[in-house]
Structures are given as structure tokens and as C-alpha cells.
Design an enzyme around this catalytic site. Structure first.
Site, PDB file in Angstrom:
ATOM      1  N   GLY A  34       1.575  12.376 -13.887  1.00 38.48           N
ATOM      2  CA  GLY A  34       0.949  12.716 -15.144  1.00 38.48           C
ATOM      3  C   GLY A  34      -0.408  13.319 -14.829  1.00 38.48           C
ATOM      4  N   ASN A  59      -3.159  11.150 -13.236  1.00 39.29           N
ATOM      5  CA  ASN A  59      -3.345   9.863 -13.899  1.00 39.29           C
ATOM      6  C   ASN A  59      -3.074   8.754 -12.891  1.00 39.29           C
ATOM      7  OD1 ASN A  59      -3.316   7.601 -15.520  1.00 39.29           O
ATOM      8  ND2 ASN A  59      -1.500   8.192 -16.676  1.00 39.29           N
ATOM      9  N   HIS A 207      15.287 -14.366  17.570  1.00 41.32           N
ATOM     10  CA  HIS A 207      15.529 -14.322  19.010  1.00 41.32           C
ATOM     11  C   HIS A 207      15.501 -12.893  19.545  1.00 41.32           C
ATOM     12  CE1 HIS A 207      17.190 -18.374  18.334  1.00 41.32           C
ATOM     13  NE2 HIS A 207      17.978 -17.828  17.437  1.00 41.32           N
TER      14      HIS A 207
END
Length: 292
Positions: A34, A59, A207
Site C-alpha cells: 500500500g 504503508n 543426534h
């Protein structure tokens, strides 16, 4: 604040000081955001993902609204069952003089590899603190936090920044390199090397494994000898699948993303940029070069 963004606290303070305001960030390509339209220092509109952006101000998803704006959320939900904050934003811009604050530091955490960037940012702010059980033969270097209830066994080397959450155990003889987050009740066991990764709650890498630049969800189990590749031989950025398409992560080193409950069998090899879906499994000795 948008929940999938990361902000600097000082920038949030500035929003409150100058409200009503919108947080903004300068971006090279604003077409994916935006974008704020501005005039005389005020926001006049927010245009979603424009093909011809009016500015380079995206934005940033941080707002200081007037108090009455909370009542404006009492509107019918969208088709997704959500109340859209962007509807409130449009009304605030229409009815008030709304300024904007440019944020110096901001991170949009919308894709898995951006969790690593967020982790690197926030763990980089840690101060060393050892409240858990740390064996006298462990070697913890730099900004390492071991929460109360966590355990670091003999022969372990941890190079910060690293955060070992409550209930987690590391070692013996493991090597952890920053920036790494080990979640609650996770187990990093004997002979495991873990580097620049996010390990979810209850996950076991128990492991003789290597995990680098990876995101492991909750309750993942890597069988003995599972190894992760995190580097392409051609030196290009590792790619990852987003919405069915391979896109660049922008990261030269990136390993795997394992969804919650994924499990690998012994001696599994995972290629760079592979995604294991939630609950996915592998066979013993399998080499995985594609998403599962």
C-alpha cells in the site's frame, strides 16, 4: 501495529507524538505495498499495490488513530470474517489531517526467510544472561541468554547472539552459532551443529545433524544424521516456493522450512530451499530436493 511487521520502539513513540499519523517506509519498489499519496506533508490517500505508485512511501502498517476510530470497526465483517483496518484508515484520512512518520528501521515478515532476518535483528539486541543450568565445561561466548529452566550440557559451544528458552536442552557436545533461537522444550542433542536458525517449541534435533539458516516449526523431529544444505554451488540466492512459484529469498545462505510436526528419518539429506509441510515425513537415507 500490523502483527507481521517488526518496528523500532522509537518509531512507535514518534507516531504517538505526532498523531493522527501513519508509519511509512521508503522502498525501492513500492508496487507490492500500500503506497501513501501525500500533499504538503499530509496523507491524502493509500493506494493498494499500484502499477504507477504516486510516491515511494510504503504503508508500514503502524498507525496512531483518534480514539473514536475504534468505534468504526463495528461494521460488517469481510468475506474472510475480518474487520478491515484499511476501511478505518480510509475514513481517518478522509476526516482528519493525517501526517506520516518515516521509519528508519522496519521489517515486513510475510515470508519464511524473513523470520531469520527478524531473528537476527531482535537477538542482536540481547544482553548476556545465564539463569538456567549451564555445565561448567560448556563454553558460552558473547550475548547468550539461557532462560530459567533451560539446560546447557558439557562440551557445548554457543556463539551468540543466541536465546535458549525455558525447558530447552542443548548438548552434550553441540555447537550453536548465532543468530539462533531455541524454543521452549526443544532438544538440541549430541554432536548437532545449529547455525542462524529458528527452532520451534518442542522440536528435537537430537543426534549428529547439521541445521543452518533454517526455520523449524513446533514439534519437529529430525532423525539422527539429518543434514541440511544451505548454499547453492553457483553462488546465487537460494529460491523458495511461495504460492506455487519459486522466488528468490535474496539470501545466499538459506536452508529449509519444516512445518509443525514434520519428521525426518535417519540420514536424511535436505536440499537448500526445500519446504517440509506440516506433518511431512521422509524415508531413511532419503535425499529430498523438492518440497514435500
Amino acid at each position: 501495529l500490523n502483527g507481521d511487521n517488526l518496528y523500532d520502539p522509537g518509531a512507535v513513540d514518534a507516531l504517538f507524538a505526532d498523531g493522527p499519523t501513519i508509519g511509512a517506509v521508503r522502498v525501492d519498489d513500492p508496487s507490492n505495498y500500500g503506497v501513501l499519496s501525500t500533499r504538503d506533508g499530509l496523507v491524502t490517500d493509500v493506494v493498494e499495490k499500484p502499477t504507477d505508485p504516486p510516491t515511494t512511501l510504503a504503508n508500514a502498517g503502524a498507525y496512531a488513530f483518534p480514539a473514536e476510530a475504534t468505534a468504526w470497526l463495528d461494521v460488517p465483517a469481510s468475506e474472510r470474517g475480518e474487520h478491515e483496518l484499511t476501511d478505518v484508515l480510509a475514513r481517518v484520512v478522509d476526516e482528519y489531517e493525517v501526517g506520516y512518520v518515516e521509519l528508519d528501521r522496519w521489517l515486513d515478515v510475510g515470508r519464511p526467510w524473513e523470520l531469520l532476518a527478524a531473528n537476527e535483528w531482535k537477538l542482536g539486541e540481547l544482553d548476556r544472561e545465564l539463569r538456567g543450568e549451564v555445565h561448567e565445561d560448556a563454553d558460552l561466548r558473547g550475548s547468550v541468554v539461557v532462560e530459567a529452566g533451560a539446560r546447557v550440557d558439557a562440551g557445548v559451544v554457543v556463539e551468540g547472539p543466541a536465546l535458549i528458552r525455558s525447558g530447552a536442552s542443548v548438548g552434550p557436545n553441540a555447537y550453536v552459532r548465532g543468530a539462533t533461537l531455541i524454543g521452549e522444550d526443544a532438544e538440541i542433542g549430541h554432536g548437532v551443529e545449529l547455525k542462524n536458525s529458528v527452532v520451534g517449541r518442542g522440536t528435537h534435533v537430537a543426534h549428529l545433524s547439521y541445521v543452518g539458516d533454517s526455520v523449524l516449526g513446533r514439534d519437529v523431529n529430525f532423525g539422527a544424521g539429518t543434514n541440511v544444505a544451505n548454499l547453492r554451488h553457483d553462488g546465487k540466492a537460494v529460491e523458495f516456493t511461495v504460492k506455487g512459484e519459486r522466488v528468490s529469498t535474496g539470501r545466499r545462505k538459506f536452508g529449509v522450512v519444516a512445518g509443525d510436526g514434520a519428521k525426518t528419518a535417519i540420514n536424511t539429506s535436505l536440499n537448500a530451499g526445500v519446504k517440509l509441510s506440516a506433518g511431512a515425513t521422509t524415508a531413511p537415507g532419503e535425499t529430498l530436493t523438492r518440497d514435500r
